[in-house]
Scaffold this active site. Sequence first.
Site, mmCIF file in Angstrom:
data_model
loop_
_atom_site.group_PDB
_atom_site.id
_atom_site.type_symbol
_atom_site.label_atom_id
_atom_site.label_comp_id
_atom_site.label_asym_id
_atom_site.label_seq_id
_atom_site.Cartn_x
_atom_site.Cartn_y
_atom_site.Cartn_z
ATOM 1 N N TRP A 2 0.859 -1.191 0.000
ATOM 2 C CA TRP A 2 0.000 0.000 0.000
ATOM 3 C C TRP A 2 0.893 1.238 0.000
ATOM 4 O O TRP A 2 1.768 1.385 0.847
ATOM 5 C CB TRP A 2 -0.943 0.059 1.207
ATOM 6 C CG TRP A 2 -1.632 1.387 1.225
ATOM 7 C CD1 TRP A 2 -2.587 1.811 0.350
ATOM 8 C CD2 TRP A 2 -1.348 2.497 2.094
ATOM 9 N NE1 TRP A 2 -2.922 3.127 0.631
ATOM 10 C CE2 TRP A 2 -2.177 3.567 1.691
ATOM 11 C CE3 TRP A 2 -0.474 2.693 3.171
ATOM 12 C CZ2 TRP A 2 -2.163 4.810 2.330
ATOM 13 C CZ3 TRP A 2 -0.452 3.930 3.801
ATOM 14 C CH2 TRP A 2 -1.302 4.971 3.378
ATOM 15 N N LYS A 11 -6.981 2.526 -2.662
ATOM 16 C CA LYS A 11 -7.588 3.466 -1.719
ATOM 17 C C LYS A 11 -8.234 4.614 -2.472
ATOM 18 O O LYS A 11 -7.771 5.015 -3.535
ATOM 19 C CB LYS A 11 -6.496 3.992 -0.768
ATOM 20 C CG LYS A 11 -7.013 4.865 0.356
ATOM 21 C CD LYS A 11 -5.973 4.997 1.463
ATOM 22 C CE LYS A 11 -6.461 5.932 2.555
ATOM 23 N NZ LYS A 11 -5.609 5.908 3.739
ATOM 24 N N ASP A 18 -7.199 -4.460 9.838
ATOM 25 C CA ASP A 18 -6.507 -3.179 9.712
ATOM 26 C C ASP A 18 -7.280 -2.100 10.459
ATOM 27 O O ASP A 18 -8.188 -1.487 9.910
ATOM 28 C CB ASP A 18 -6.335 -2.797 8.235
ATOM 29 C CG ASP A 18 -5.500 -1.524 8.083
ATOM 30 O OD1 ASP A 18 -4.927 -1.070 9.099
ATOM 31 O OD2 ASP A 18 -5.414 -0.994 6.955
ATOM 32 N N HIS A 22 -11.680 1.870 2.350
ATOM 33 C CA HIS A 22 -11.048 2.556 1.228
ATOM 34 C C HIS A 22 -11.972 2.855 0.061
ATOM 35 O O HIS A 22 -11.528 3.015 -1.074
ATOM 36 C CB HIS A 22 -9.835 1.756 0.742
ATOM 37 C CG HIS A 22 -8.680 1.847 1.684
ATOM 38 N ND1 HIS A 22 -7.405 1.455 1.352
ATOM 39 C CD2 HIS A 22 -8.605 2.314 2.950
ATOM 40 C CE1 HIS A 22 -6.598 1.661 2.383
ATOM 41 N NE2 HIS A 22 -7.310 2.172 3.369
ATOM 42 N N ASP A 69 -12.125 6.895 6.290
ATOM 43 C CA ASP A 69 -11.229 5.768 6.540
ATOM 44 C C ASP A 69 -10.579 5.922 7.918
ATOM 45 O O ASP A 69 -9.387 6.148 8.036
ATOM 46 C CB ASP A 69 -10.160 5.748 5.423
ATOM 47 C CG ASP A 69 -9.144 4.641 5.612
ATOM 48 O OD1 ASP A 69 -9.544 3.558 6.052
ATOM 49 O OD2 ASP A 69 -7.951 4.867 5.310
ATOM 50 N N ASP A 95 -9.644 -3.072 1.342
ATOM 51 C CA ASP A 95 -9.749 -2.532 2.698
ATOM 52 C C ASP A 95 -11.153 -1.946 2.843
ATOM 53 O O ASP A 95 -11.585 -1.143 2.008
ATOM 54 C CB ASP A 95 -8.668 -1.462 2.900
ATOM 55 C CG ASP A 95 -8.653 -0.886 4.314
ATOM 56 O OD1 ASP A 95 -9.721 -0.456 4.794
ATOM 57 O OD2 ASP A 95 -7.582 -0.839 4.942
ATOM 58 N N HIS A 141 -8.496 -6.283 4.200
ATOM 59 C CA HIS A 141 -8.162 -5.460 5.347
ATOM 60 C C HIS A 141 -9.483 -5.136 5.999
ATOM 61 O O HIS A 141 -10.179 -4.204 5.584
ATOM 62 C CB HIS A 141 -7.413 -4.194 4.937
ATOM 63 C CG HIS A 141 -5.935 -4.369 5.009
ATOM 64 N ND1 HIS A 141 -5.052 -3.340 4.862
ATOM 65 C CD2 HIS A 141 -5.189 -5.473 5.263
ATOM 66 C CE1 HIS A 141 -3.819 -3.804 4.999
ATOM 67 N NE2 HIS A 141 -3.875 -5.096 5.234
ATOM 68 N N ASP A 158 -10.357 3.794 10.482
ATOM 69 C CA ASP A 158 -9.707 2.631 11.086
ATOM 70 C C ASP A 158 -10.121 2.385 12.531
ATOM 71 O O ASP A 158 -9.284 2.119 13.390
ATOM 72 C CB ASP A 158 -8.179 2.740 10.949
ATOM 73 C CG ASP A 158 -7.720 2.647 9.505
ATOM 74 O OD1 ASP A 158 -7.743 1.544 8.952
ATOM 75 O OD2 ASP A 158 -7.377 3.689 8.913
ATOM 76 N N GLU A 169 -3.011 -3.008 -2.528
ATOM 77 C CA GLU A 169 -4.170 -2.413 -1.833
ATOM 78 C C GLU A 169 -4.526 -1.044 -2.411
ATOM 79 O O GLU A 169 -3.699 -0.135 -2.434
ATOM 80 C CB GLU A 169 -3.842 -2.276 -0.338
ATOM 81 C CG GLU A 169 -4.965 -1.646 0.479
ATOM 82 C CD GLU A 169 -4.615 -1.506 1.969
ATOM 83 O OE1 GLU A 169 -3.437 -1.696 2.333
ATOM 84 O OE2 GLU A 169 -5.532 -1.205 2.753
#
Length: 415
Positions: free
Chosen positions: A181, A224, A322, A258, A290, A255, A282, A292, A222
Amino acid sequence: MSIFDSAKQRYADLGVNVEKAFDKLASVPVSLQCWQGDDVGGFENTAGLTGGGILSTGNYPGKARTPDELRQDADAAFKLIPGKHRFSLHAIYLENGGKKVERNEVGPEHFKGWIDWAKANGLGLDFNPTYFSHPFAADGFTLSHQDKKIRKFWIQHGIQCRKIAEEFGKKLRTPSVVNFWMPDGFKDNPIDRLAPRKRMKDSLDEIFTEEISPRYELDAVESKLFGIGYEAYTVGSHEFFMGYAVQNNKLLCLDAGHFHPTEGIADKLSSASLFVKELLLHVSRPVRWDSDHVVIWNDDLRNIAEELVRNDLLKRVHIGLDFFDGTVNRIAAWTIGTRAMLKALLFALLEPLDVLKKYESDGDYTSRLALLEELKSLPFGPVWDRYCELNNVPVGTQWLNAVKKYEQTVLEKRG
Ligand code: RNT
Ligand code: ZN
């Protein structure tokens, strides 16, 4: 009859075998992200997470400051999570023995401590090159940088990281998934959206020139949508990496944070599975962006697990977590997120899939809807508790007592 036995009977009445679901779940590893343990700081220096379009907040006491502390914390979390799992490292979690080791010089020798630990605990290791928190990433570009020297530096980093992962795979006898990433992008509208993507593609091609056996190492890419400070344009968009993965036989990493705010990744799995051999997830929890957040047992997570089970994708999709939240106890964060992931998988494994599929192919959408609704209130709790019990991990909120005790005896002493 015990609570579990009567729950089991309710599932059996629908033709679902609870023990079979347990066996299946036990075969699914989840890769815990090392970076929840220290807010993506790593051990390269003491600066912590800088730049890179990702952000960690919170200063909950007791953060791991050394590899030994991080391993100790991960051990504590693994004791609370049913099943055998994996651990995902980032390049900045190297053990450099106090010496400065540049990113283009990291090698397997800097991860010996991790390999020994993983071996002793029967864990597989996954890996991530670190394309952020570095002066050469400070202006927002790494593998797609205009400056050839900087690109070269990051290409070498990628090459080194694949070697590290190959060593993990050899020593631990399970392939190590390396996830690429790169934050690269522009804050404001670019004129040239193509050239950075062309450079990124060429850099990746160079990194992947060396063939490494998939028995030891697998590469994932990955995508995004955007990052902080990279709002207008991200080089590695979904189309970019979907295309790259398909064309180059790489794993596609999806992810959950993302994509656009209402766009889930669950519906992407069946499509992507037709065009790439394997995927990496993820699993994260975006809150408005995003962000997390720690993964919880919500609809998004249930939908992901259902797609994996219903389409028989568990063998082709590597599940990685993640998230990184520094406002709560970090061992609890790992435990809550991983247990939620496993719960979602178990819940999905307890669906009477054949019955549901038959309703659908018969055009009986009434029954499909009715049964899906009834399944939601089956006695799932006692089944999950039983799975924890069988795996010798705390049932229900008992795990929290263990975390509190660890906080008092270990974390609070860290000052
Ligand atoms: C960032 C990506 C990436 C990182 C980790 C730390 O938006 O999701 O996967 O979170 O590499
Ligand atoms: Zn991610």
